[in-house]
Write a protein that holds these residues in place. Sequence first.
Motif, mmCIF file in Angstrom:
data_model
loop_
_atom_site.group_PDB
_atom_site.id
_atom_site.type_symbol
_atom_site.label_atom_id
_atom_site.label_comp_id
_atom_site.label_asym_id
_atom_site.label_seq_id
_atom_site.Cartn_x
_atom_site.Cartn_y
_atom_site.Cartn_z
ATOM 1 N N SER A 163 0.839 -1.189 0.000
ATOM 2 C CA SER A 163 0.000 0.000 0.000
ATOM 3 C C SER A 163 0.877 1.243 0.000
ATOM 4 O O SER A 163 2.027 1.226 0.427
ATOM 5 N N SER A 165 2.486 4.561 1.146
ATOM 6 C CA SER A 165 2.829 5.009 2.496
ATOM 7 C C SER A 165 2.326 6.430 2.710
ATOM 8 O O SER A 165 2.527 7.317 1.870
ATOM 9 N N ASP A 176 -4.818 4.729 5.006
ATOM 10 C CA ASP A 176 -4.560 3.347 5.390
ATOM 11 C C ASP A 176 -5.509 2.849 6.464
ATOM 12 O O ASP A 176 -5.588 1.652 6.719
ATOM 13 N N GLN A 181 -11.233 3.991 4.801
ATOM 14 C CA GLN A 181 -11.506 3.246 3.573
ATOM 15 C C GLN A 181 -12.979 2.881 3.446
ATOM 16 O O GLN A 181 -13.580 3.045 2.381
#
Length: 322
Positions: A163, A165, A176, A181
């Motif tokens: 993913s 950073s 993240d 999300q």
Amino acid sequence: MSNDPRILRNALGSFATGVTIVTTRGADGQDIGRTANSFSSVSLDPPMILWSLAKTSSSFEDFRQAEHFAVHILSADQSDISGLFASKKEDKFEGLTVERGEGEIPLLKSCAARFECRTAYQYEGGDHIIFVGEITGFEHSSTPPLVFHGGQYGRLIRHAGESTSFEKKESSLSPDDFIYQISRVFYQIRSDAMAERRRRGWSGADYAVLTLLGHEDGRTLEDIRDIGRSRGDEITGETIEKLTSIGLIKVDGSVPPRAHLTADGRKAMIEIVAMLKAAEAECLALLDENEVWVLKQLLNRLATSRDTGWPPVRQQAALASA
């Protein structure tokens, strides 16, 4: 190192495998089948595979004498068949539709892959016999395979890679974070429907009433207010009067009074739900069928684990459709 066979079995179970059913036909004409995860490819030229069977197995002699066998790699939705062939049921093929291969061996259908083999070699392997088969025919589909790990069945999901950073700050959510999300996906799915609600002049309270009645028509006004309040929508008498005046709901004269969607109200809700379903389908189209299944299972597990008994069960379905 521990000599406890249970600990060794658990350690070996750390290796995730597929699940196979190996079939053959006994000398007496009986169909034979065993669940096995001790399967491996050996060679491509010539094409060969291997699997192993315990010497204590009731079908040991049948496989030792068989000239042909078939290995079926089970698909993700065939865990019930795996359990069937791992059981002590006498006729494991009862009720199953099979095809026939070389030597009249039974062939199971709808598997992720299937290999018909000629028994080429047999080797001693401690308390097992290792069978090596030369592949004489095979079938393969795009169906995801059934996975076995740590004594449980599972499914595959593609690795998304590393993913991006992001600098994480305590004062904000980063891309993240799970809540970031899931909120983003939720907003994307609802955005078109929200725009349509604004176009129609519906407030959050208006939509709450229509959603509740769409799920269960004929709710009492008190019930509607209570559920609306539990999810942050203050439904007032003015809300009910507005929806009645524009012909989306009607209130009967029962005691206590109950609200119902009119034909126009139900049509409007069907249109909104259709927009939500279309947005959901567009979003989930980025995933394959197996990933959608896994996602829904994980979300359901999270929702269940966080269920503290509030709101009441009768309200949960309504909340889910908000």
